[in-house]
Motif scaffolding. Sequence first.
Motif, PDB file in Angstrom:
ATOM      1  N   GLY A   3     -62.842  18.793  -4.061  1.00  0.00           N
ATOM      2  CA  GLY A   3     -61.814  18.732  -5.093  1.00  0.00           C
ATOM      3  C   GLY A   3     -60.398  18.708  -4.545  1.00  0.00           C
ATOM      4  O   GLY A   3     -59.465  18.598  -5.319  1.00  0.00           O
ATOM      5  N   THR A   4     -60.201  18.848  -3.245  1.00  0.00           N
ATOM      6  CA  THR A   4     -58.832  18.912  -2.784  1.00  0.00           C
ATOM      7  C   THR A   4     -58.481  17.819  -1.779  1.00  0.00           C
ATOM      8  O   THR A   4     -59.159  17.638  -0.765  1.00  0.00           O
ATOM      9  CB  THR A   4     -58.440  20.302  -2.186  1.00  0.00           C
ATOM     10  OG1 THR A   4     -58.254  20.176  -0.800  1.00  0.00           O
ATOM     11  CG2 THR A   4     -59.448  21.375  -2.544  1.00  0.00           C
ATOM     12  N   ILE A   5     -57.421  17.100  -2.126  1.00  0.00           N
ATOM     13  CA  ILE A   5     -56.937  16.032  -1.250  1.00  0.00           C
ATOM     14  C   ILE A   5     -56.446  16.616   0.075  1.00  0.00           C
ATOM     15  O   ILE A   5     -56.683  16.051   1.138  1.00  0.00           O
ATOM     16  CB  ILE A   5     -55.793  15.261  -1.958  1.00  0.00           C
ATOM     17  CG1 ILE A   5     -56.361  14.494  -3.163  1.00  0.00           C
ATOM     18  CG2 ILE A   5     -55.098  14.298  -1.002  1.00  0.00           C
ATOM     19  CD1 ILE A   5     -55.291  13.880  -4.049  1.00  0.00           C
ATOM     20  N   PHE A   6     -55.772  17.766  -0.003  1.00  0.00           N
ATOM     21  CA  PHE A   6     -55.235  18.373   1.219  1.00  0.00           C
ATOM     22  C   PHE A   6     -56.353  18.684   2.210  1.00  0.00           C
ATOM     23  O   PHE A   6     -56.230  18.443   3.414  1.00  0.00           O
ATOM     24  CB  PHE A   6     -54.446  19.646   0.887  1.00  0.00           C
ATOM     25  CG  PHE A   6     -53.821  20.281   2.095  1.00  0.00           C
ATOM     26  CD1 PHE A   6     -52.628  19.799   2.610  1.00  0.00           C
ATOM     27  CD2 PHE A   6     -54.427  21.347   2.730  1.00  0.00           C
ATOM     28  CE1 PHE A   6     -52.054  20.366   3.736  1.00  0.00           C
ATOM     29  CE2 PHE A   6     -53.862  21.921   3.858  1.00  0.00           C
ATOM     30  CZ  PHE A   6     -52.674  21.430   4.358  1.00  0.00           C
ATOM     31  N   GLU A   9     -57.664  15.377   3.709  1.00  0.00           N
ATOM     32  CA  GLU A   9     -56.748  14.737   4.657  1.00  0.00           C
ATOM     33  C   GLU A   9     -56.600  15.560   5.934  1.00  0.00           C
ATOM     34  O   GLU A   9     -56.356  15.002   7.010  1.00  0.00           O
ATOM     35  CB  GLU A   9     -55.401  14.473   3.978  1.00  0.00           C
ATOM     36  CG  GLU A   9     -55.575  13.467   2.839  1.00  0.00           C
ATOM     37  CD  GLU A   9     -54.284  12.982   2.224  1.00  0.00           C
ATOM     38  OE1 GLU A   9     -54.321  11.936   1.538  1.00  0.00           O
ATOM     39  OE2 GLU A   9     -53.240  13.634   2.421  1.00  0.00           O
ATOM     40  N   SER A  10     -56.765  16.865   5.825  1.00  0.00           N
ATOM     41  CA  SER A  10     -56.758  17.704   7.028  1.00  0.00           C
ATOM     42  C   SER A  10     -58.015  17.461   7.860  1.00  0.00           C
ATOM     43  O   SER A  10     -57.953  17.320   9.083  1.00  0.00           O
ATOM     44  CB  SER A  10     -56.658  19.183   6.641  1.00  0.00           C
ATOM     45  OG  SER A  10     -55.455  19.440   5.959  1.00  0.00           O
ATOM     46  N   VAL A  11     -59.146  17.391   7.170  1.00  0.00           N
ATOM     47  CA  VAL A  11     -60.407  17.144   7.876  1.00  0.00           C
ATOM     48  C   VAL A  11     -60.382  15.774   8.552  1.00  0.00           C
ATOM     49  O   VAL A  11     -60.914  15.606   9.661  1.00  0.00           O
ATOM     50  CB  VAL A  11     -61.602  17.275   6.906  1.00  0.00           C
ATOM     51  CG1 VAL A  11     -62.888  16.749   7.532  1.00  0.00           C
ATOM     52  CG2 VAL A  11     -61.783  18.742   6.487  1.00  0.00           C
ATOM     53  N   ALA A  12     -59.728  14.805   7.924  1.00  0.00           N
ATOM     54  CA  ALA A  12     -59.633  13.463   8.520  1.00  0.00           C
ATOM     55  C   ALA A  12     -58.983  13.515   9.898  1.00  0.00           C
ATOM     56  O   ALA A  12     -59.334  12.737  10.785  1.00  0.00           O
ATOM     57  CB  ALA A  12     -58.841  12.523   7.608  1.00  0.00           C
ATOM     58  N   LEU A 137     -53.174  27.977   7.226  1.00  0.00           N
ATOM     59  CA  LEU A 137     -54.105  28.057   8.357  1.00  0.00           C
ATOM     60  C   LEU A 137     -54.679  26.683   8.684  1.00  0.00           C
ATOM     61  O   LEU A 137     -54.783  26.284   9.854  1.00  0.00           O
ATOM     62  CB  LEU A 137     -55.249  29.030   8.030  1.00  0.00           C
ATOM     63  CG  LEU A 137     -56.318  29.183   9.120  1.00  0.00           C
ATOM     64  CD1 LEU A 137     -55.833  30.081  10.258  1.00  0.00           C
ATOM     65  CD2 LEU A 137     -57.624  29.746   8.552  1.00  0.00           C
ATOM     66  N   LEU A 138     -55.016  25.949   7.638  1.00  0.00           N
ATOM     67  CA  LEU A 138     -55.623  24.623   7.821  1.00  0.00           C
ATOM     68  C   LEU A 138     -54.613  23.640   8.429  1.00  0.00           C
ATOM     69  O   LEU A 138     -54.945  22.883   9.364  1.00  0.00           O
ATOM     70  CB  LEU A 138     -56.111  24.141   6.453  1.00  0.00           C
ATOM     71  CG  LEU A 138     -57.043  22.963   6.349  1.00  0.00           C
ATOM     72  CD1 LEU A 138     -58.194  23.048   7.331  1.00  0.00           C
ATOM     73  CD2 LEU A 138     -57.589  22.879   4.908  1.00  0.00           C
ATOM     74  N   ALA A 139     -53.374  23.660   7.937  1.00  0.00           N
ATOM     75  CA  ALA A 139     -52.323  22.791   8.505  1.00  0.00           C
ATOM     76  C   ALA A 139     -52.059  23.156   9.963  1.00  0.00           C
ATOM     77  O   ALA A 139     -51.872  22.282  10.820  1.00  0.00           O
ATOM     78  CB  ALA A 139     -51.040  22.913   7.681  1.00  0.00           C
ATOM     79  N   THR A 140     -52.087  24.464  10.259  1.00  0.00           N
ATOM     80  CA  THR A 140     -51.830  24.930  11.629  1.00  0.00           C
ATOM     81  C   THR A 140     -52.942  24.510  12.573  1.00  0.00           C
ATOM     82  O   THR A 140     -52.697  24.129  13.719  1.00  0.00           O
ATOM     83  CB  THR A 140     -51.668  26.462  11.629  1.00  0.00           C
ATOM     84  OG1 THR A 140     -50.561  26.799  10.791  1.00  0.00           O
ATOM     85  CG2 THR A 140     -51.418  26.993  13.031  1.00  0.00           C
TER      86      THR A 140
END
Lengths: 208, 208
Positions: A3-6, A9-12, A137-140
């Motif tokens: 459900g989350t684009i963020f 796109e982080s996993v990508a 945390l995910l962005a980091t």
Amino acid sequence: MTGTIFLDESVALLERTPRVARELLSGIPDSWLGEPDTVGGWTARDVIGHLISAELDDWIPRAEIIVRDGTSHPFEPFDRFAHVQRDRDVPLGTLLERFAELRGESLSRLRDLVRDDADLDRRGRHPELGEVTLRELLATWAVHDLDHLAQVYASLAASQDTAVGPWKAYLGILLRRDAASAADATSAADASETAGAVETAGAAGPVD
Amino acid sequence: MTGTIFLDESVALLERTPRVARELLSGIPDSWLGEPDTVGGWTARDVIGHLISAELDDWIPRAEIIVRDGTSHPFEPFDRFAHVQRDRDVPLGTLLERFAELRGESLSRLRDLVRDDADLDRRGRHPELGEVTLRELLATWAVHDLDHLAQVYASLAASQDTAVGPWKAYLGILLRRDAASAADATSAADASETAGAVETAGAAGPVD
């Protein structure tokens, strides 16, 4: 898809890192691998070892603490030098495969932990930085990948530091390395009464 | 295999670059691609465009001048911004494939031009740096790849500059970016009487 684009796109980015590292480093001649990114910094082997440590002890364990305990339980401190002893005799190719395997497991677990945007807003407590969100945390995690891969490029470039001859004057990746080493030498001299070898070695890399 | 280890080990790096770039960037969500490495610097698209320009106008043309004319004919100046107009509407995926194709042709031509260590000692004349060897040109080609790929990492990281929250304090790839932008702003202010947009845009990237 979740459900989350963020998250997607982080996993990508996160799923690319082991593939990029393998494409860059697997089978590369040893002559590229002997130098650290700066004096006292890390070689490519050190970086991949550190990324393995972070898969084991940092990202997913911290995400689990956030989901389970929220801000009531600070994250465990993370040993940035766990790889030094653990990976001493492990070939680079083996480290690359180990990292890819662990990253795959981490991303699978992440999909269990994060189902929607509300999960990304969950908060935890960093022992030094205070309250942080799972989204941060995910962005980091992703930027930490980028930071350390850039460090690998600097270490590879270092092996050609004199081979480029007068062109060095135009190559920022070599000039920044010298500037960082000079700055480290200054701060190491200032701290020489108290700093041990481990702290000195850490001057070059990002912390977590 | 050729007669020179240096050539083989350089090619081992050079042939990796288009594969690494594709693995990192092909199909990556657009949200990663919008920021330059520093203020006024280059996005990932700019970097791949510039690498294409260098395949067309820099490395092999200069190697050919060295082999044909030695030091009697200085290299042609190289336009570091040729991509800005040329690639304006070209999708990133197309640029990545174009770069891979050109790199393959370059390395094939390099194998014709360099047969042994004596060829690597041939000398040419850089318009600003003076006498250089073919060996130095080859080392510079590889480090130039590494420098610009590291620049791509900084641009990708930039897209998460605020998303990492307080962790930014630990992420050198973001902190160095701010420091470089601050330094550029200072020098741009100093040079504002003479520098046009093109020169300003060039502050972030390595030159050749």
